[in-house]
Design a protein around this motif. Structure first.
Motif, PDB file in Angstrom:
ATOM      1  N   UNK A  36       6.090   6.060 -11.332  1.00  0.00           N
ATOM      2  CA  UNK A  36       4.399   6.771 -12.651  1.00  0.00           C
ATOM      3  C   UNK A  36       4.065   7.208 -11.368  1.00  0.00           C
ATOM      4  N   UNK A  37       4.226   8.155 -11.108  1.00  0.00           N
ATOM      5  CA  UNK A  37       3.002   9.290 -10.299  1.00  0.00           C
ATOM      6  C   UNK A  37       2.182   8.952  -9.241  1.00  0.00           C
ATOM      7  N   UNK A  38       2.356   7.431  -8.316  1.00  0.00           N
ATOM      8  CA  UNK A  38       1.754   6.626  -7.449  1.00  0.00           C
ATOM      9  C   UNK A  38       1.229   7.511  -5.889  1.00  0.00           C
ATOM     10  N   UNK A  39       0.255   7.418  -6.173  1.00  0.00           N
ATOM     11  CA  UNK A  39       0.122   7.759  -4.628  1.00  0.00           C
ATOM     12  C   UNK A  39       0.330   6.848  -3.724  1.00  0.00           C
ATOM     13  N   UNK A  40      -0.639   7.515  -1.572  1.00  0.00           N
ATOM     14  CA  UNK A  40      -0.031   6.475  -1.063  1.00  0.00           C
ATOM     15  C   UNK A  40      -0.388   4.434  -1.602  1.00  0.00           C
ATOM     16  N   UNK A  62      11.407 -13.009  -3.754  1.00  0.00           N
ATOM     17  CA  UNK A  62      12.160 -11.848  -2.565  1.00  0.00           C
ATOM     18  C   UNK A  62      14.210 -11.635  -3.480  1.00  0.00           C
ATOM     19  N   UNK A  63      14.734 -12.604  -4.327  1.00  0.00           N
ATOM     20  CA  UNK A  63      16.367 -12.404  -4.564  1.00  0.00           C
ATOM     21  C   UNK A  63      16.442 -11.010  -5.697  1.00  0.00           C
ATOM     22  N   UNK A  64      15.357 -10.986  -6.372  1.00  0.00           N
ATOM     23  CA  UNK A  64      15.803  -9.631  -7.255  1.00  0.00           C
ATOM     24  C   UNK A  64      15.167  -7.796  -7.716  1.00  0.00           C
ATOM     25  N   UNK A  65      15.611  -7.114  -8.587  1.00  0.00           N
ATOM     26  CA  UNK A  65      15.510  -6.217  -7.884  1.00  0.00           C
ATOM     27  C   UNK A  65      14.138  -5.654  -8.980  1.00  0.00           C
ATOM     28  N   UNK A  66      12.726  -5.104  -8.229  1.00  0.00           N
ATOM     29  CA  UNK A  66      11.623  -4.765  -8.310  1.00  0.00           C
ATOM     30  C   UNK A  66      11.242  -3.607  -9.072  1.00  0.00           C
ATOM     31  N   UNK A  67      11.642  -3.281 -10.694  1.00  0.00           N
ATOM     32  CA  UNK A  67      10.509  -1.720 -10.485  1.00  0.00           C
ATOM     33  C   UNK A  67       9.171  -2.014 -11.709  1.00  0.00           C
ATOM     34  N   UNK A  68       8.215  -1.786 -10.984  1.00  0.00           N
ATOM     35  CA  UNK A  68       7.477  -1.660 -11.012  1.00  0.00           C
ATOM     36  C   UNK A  68       6.676   0.143 -11.838  1.00  0.00           C
ATOM     37  N   UNK A  69       6.666   0.296 -13.572  1.00  0.00           N
ATOM     38  CA  UNK A  69       6.377   1.011 -13.627  1.00  0.00           C
ATOM     39  C   UNK A  69       4.910   1.571 -14.180  1.00  0.00           C
ATOM     40  N   UNK A  70       4.347   3.057 -13.766  1.00  0.00           N
ATOM     41  CA  UNK A  70       2.691   2.592 -13.999  1.00  0.00           C
ATOM     42  C   UNK A  70       2.806   4.202 -15.018  1.00  0.00           C
ATOM     43  N   UNK A  71       2.495   3.800 -16.431  1.00  0.00           N
ATOM     44  CA  UNK A  71       3.205   4.546 -17.447  1.00  0.00           C
ATOM     45  C   UNK A  71       1.810   5.149 -17.768  1.00  0.00           C
ATOM     46  N   UNK A  72       1.097   6.472 -18.730  1.00  0.00           N
ATOM     47  CA  UNK A  72       2.389   7.070 -18.318  1.00  0.00           C
ATOM     48  C   UNK A  72       2.421   7.937 -17.070  1.00  0.00           C
ATOM     49  N   UNK A  73       4.147   8.278 -16.921  1.00  0.00           N
ATOM     50  CA  UNK A  73       3.957   8.742 -15.599  1.00  0.00           C
ATOM     51  C   UNK A  73       3.767   9.969 -15.583  1.00  0.00           C
ATOM     52  N   UNK A  74       3.038  10.843 -16.285  1.00  0.00           N
ATOM     53  CA  UNK A  74       2.892  12.223 -16.006  1.00  0.00           C
ATOM     54  C   UNK A  74       1.287  11.585 -15.328  1.00  0.00           C
ATOM     55  N   UNK A  75       0.500  10.904 -15.785  1.00  0.00           N
ATOM     56  CA  UNK A  75      -0.892  10.658 -14.850  1.00  0.00           C
ATOM     57  C   UNK A  75      -1.070  10.560 -13.561  1.00  0.00           C
ATOM     58  N   UNK A  76      -1.294  10.916 -12.632  1.00  0.00           N
ATOM     59  CA  UNK A  76      -1.205  11.028 -11.326  1.00  0.00           C
ATOM     60  C   UNK A  76      -2.317   8.814 -11.816  1.00  0.00           C
ATOM     61  N   UNK A  77      -1.922   8.034 -10.539  1.00  0.00           N
ATOM     62  CA  UNK A  77      -2.691   7.346 -10.411  1.00  0.00           C
ATOM     63  C   UNK A  77      -3.040   7.217  -8.731  1.00  0.00           C
ATOM     64  N   UNK A  78      -4.336   6.656  -8.202  1.00  0.00           N
ATOM     65  CA  UNK A  78      -5.073   6.174  -6.862  1.00  0.00           C
ATOM     66  C   UNK A  78      -5.607   4.998  -6.836  1.00  0.00           C
ATOM     67  N   UNK A  79      -5.529   4.626  -5.413  1.00  0.00           N
ATOM     68  CA  UNK A  79      -6.345   3.496  -4.480  1.00  0.00           C
ATOM     69  C   UNK A  79      -5.195   2.331  -5.381  1.00  0.00           C
ATOM     70  N   UNK A  80      -6.356   1.642  -5.329  1.00  0.00           N
ATOM     71  CA  UNK A  80      -5.825  -0.179  -5.157  1.00  0.00           C
ATOM     72  C   UNK A  80      -5.868  -0.994  -6.524  1.00  0.00           C
ATOM     73  N   UNK A  81      -6.659  -0.376  -7.169  1.00  0.00           N
ATOM     74  CA  UNK A  81      -6.761  -1.111  -8.269  1.00  0.00           C
ATOM     75  C   UNK A  81      -6.253  -1.656  -9.149  1.00  0.00           C
ATOM     76  N   UNK A  82      -4.629  -1.563  -9.013  1.00  0.00           N
ATOM     77  CA  UNK A  82      -3.425  -1.689  -9.621  1.00  0.00           C
ATOM     78  C   UNK A  82      -2.778  -2.889  -8.677  1.00  0.00           C
ATOM     79  N   UNK A  83      -2.876  -3.120  -7.623  1.00  0.00           N
ATOM     80  CA  UNK A  83      -2.664  -4.122  -6.741  1.00  0.00           C
ATOM     81  C   UNK A  83      -2.344  -5.402  -8.068  1.00  0.00           C
ATOM     82  N   UNK A  84      -4.008  -6.412  -8.761  1.00  0.00           N
ATOM     83  CA  UNK A  84      -4.301  -7.518  -9.383  1.00  0.00           C
ATOM     84  C   UNK A  84      -2.676  -7.070 -10.370  1.00  0.00           C
ATOM     85  N   UNK A  85      -2.630  -6.233 -11.343  1.00  0.00           N
ATOM     86  CA  UNK A  85      -1.791  -6.359 -12.510  1.00  0.00           C
ATOM     87  C   UNK A  85      -0.476  -6.016 -12.161  1.00  0.00           C
TER      88      UNK A  85
END
Length: 500
Positions: A36-40, A62-85
């Motif tokens: 989802x266009x996430x920075x470092x 631990x035993x599952x395949x985890x996929x996290x998508x931050x939508x919309x995918x074309x919007x840049x995301x930065x910072x640690x604010x998404x840790x909680x959700x």
């Protein structure tokens, strides 16, 4: 369920744009993919969330395949604010937390490795975005960030201290609500205009600048009181309206400099003359507001103006006109408000004593010309008032304080500003050229004097219009419906050329 959806927001300039955090668990080789266009900083959430869940006694899948998508995918995301959700999404998707009611909340917060919630930037901007959109969702924030957002009325706020306590509160329906902050009482002004000895002319120019939001350049030898005058300008301005105070606080929140004790006070920014263009107008990646945006609805004081880098000074030209700054980068662009009032100070020459009757100037004409030439004509054209601050005799400095105090001058300034706002909906410095004839009418003698001065002094059209706006402010201070010749004469006197 194996899919969880939670709501958050990404910062884009001063805007906080909606983001949906989608967390999906699937059978397969264990992995944790974040898209989802996430920075470092956002991608590092994988390790923080993993450690926080484990330290809090919660189960990490631990035993599952985890996929996290931050939508919309074309919007840049930065910072640690998404840790909680992200962490809550993993708990919902793995069945450890019920999903009911979570779609009525928005989440932001950084997780420590122990599960404690740390504050994030832009909490005020997120609360303002929720209110402007009229969204019915509440906002869950760490304690320190919630204290910032509580200044915004009409937003339901919840506070969380750590991940384990938040999960327990969600399970039993006892999520704590934070009350809105009470607006602080105005502080007493520590700086009074009466402290400045003499300088009746510059004091009058400071009053005119405050009444019309005009940009001001003070020119004089060292030690004449230029900095003292500039520091007292915020005390002459009316109190900030609540909406403007929230906008200022939101900008401060973006850079982590918000302080509750200074809420509703007009900003006063005074960067050092070594500041770069990026420091003044903003920049970096992702873009951050610079000094001109942090001075929004306040005063930007540039001391030793010719010593600033030429590129930094020229970058001020556009925001001085538009009140906004657009920062464009290859990956993304942002826009920040920058409706500031510029007050600058400078010496008339490199040694500072040109025109000083008490001390001879050591500079040659070429040195003076080169020094003053660091300020371009287009930049000087954007300054409404160019006022000389002369050196005072020692007997004047030793005399008792004279003149009016800040409270008396501020009362006249507030009256003049209210008159301008009622008449035209903006302050005089912001009056469009197309409306000058309607809202700044000139008497016949005043129009003739203005034209003669423009021809003799070779003014540009911009300089002529700025003198007319200053004259409109002088007329407002004198409660005159039309601009008289005396107003034009004073405005011309306050728009003098640099001494040579």
């Amino acid at each position: 369920m194996s899919l969880a959806l939670l709501h958050s927001r990404a910062l884009c300039g001063l805007a906080a744009l909606p983001v949906t955090v989608e967390v999906h668990l699937a059978p397969g080789l264990p992995s944790f993919t974040l898209v989802g266009l996430a920075d470092t900083e956002v991608k590092e959430a994988r390790e923080r969330v993993r450690a926080a869940l484990t330290s809090s006694g919660l189960q990490f899948p631990h035993d599952r395949r985890i996929t996290v998508n931050l939508a919309p995918a074309d919007l840049p995301k930065e910072g640690a604010r998404f840790d909680l959700p992200i962490a809550l999404g993993l708990l919902v998707a793995s069945g450890q937390l019920p999903a009911s009611g979570l779609d009525q909340l928005e989440w932001a917060g950084e997780l420590s490795l122990s599960g404690e919630l740390r504050p994030v930037r832009g909490a005020l901007a997120q609360a303002l975005a929720l209110r402007r959109e009229g969204a019915s969702r509440g906002l869950v924030l760490p304690a320190a960030s919630a204290q910032e957002a509580a200044w915004v009325e009409g937003v339901r706020l919840h506070v969380a201290q750590d991940l384990l306590g938040l999960v327990a509160a969600l399970q039993d329906g006892s999520l704590p609500t934070l009350p809105r902050q009470a607006r602080p009482a105005p502080l007493e002004l520590p700086l009074d205009l009466r402290d400045v000895r003499g300088q009746a002319g510059p004091k009058r120019a400071l009053e005119v600048a405050a009444a019309g939001a005009h940009h001001l350049l003070l020119v004089g030898p060292p030690g004449t009181g230029k900095s003292m005058l500039a520091q007292r300008l915020p005390g002459l301005l009316p109190p900030l309206p609540l909406e403007a105070a929230l906008e200022v606080a939101a900008l401060q929140s973006l850079v982590g400099s918000f302080a509750a004790e200074t809420f509703a006070q007009r900003p006063f920014r005074c960067p050092h003359h070594s500041a770069s263009a990026v420091a003044l107008v903003g920049g970096a990646s992702p873009p951050r507001p610079g000094e001109i945006s942090l001075a929004h609805h306040g005063v930007l004081f540039l001391d030793e103006l010719p010593e600033f880098p030429r590129a930094a000074l020229e970058a001020l030209r556009e925001p001085l006109e538009t009140g906004r700054i657009h920062i464009a980068r290859a990956a993304r662009s942002s826009e920040f408000p920058a409706r500031f009032q510029l007050v600058a100070a400078m010496n008339p020459c490199p040694c500072g004593h040109l025109g000083n009757p008490l001390k001879a100037c050591r500079c040659s004409p070429e040195q003076v010309s080169r020094y003053q030439g660091r300020l371009s004509g287009p930049l000087l054209d954007r300054l409404d008032l160019l006022v000389e601050v002369p050196l005072l005799h020692p007997t004047e400095l030793a005399a008792a304080p004279d003149g009016e105090g800040s409270a008396e001058v501020a009362a006249r300034v507030a009256e003049a500003q209210a008159l301008a706002l009622e008449r035209q909906g903006c302050l005089n410095a912001q009056l469009p050229v197309g409306q000058l004839e309607r809202f700044a009418p000139l008497q016949a003698a005043a129009a003739q004097l203005l034209q003669q001065a423009a021809q003799r002094l070779a003014w540009s059209g911009r300089a002529l219009h700025r003198v007319q706006r200053v004259a409109r402010t002088l007329a407002d201070l004198g409660r005159r419906p039309q601009i008289e010749a005396s107003d034009i004469a004073q405005a011309i006197q306050m728009h003098r050329a640099l001494p040579r």
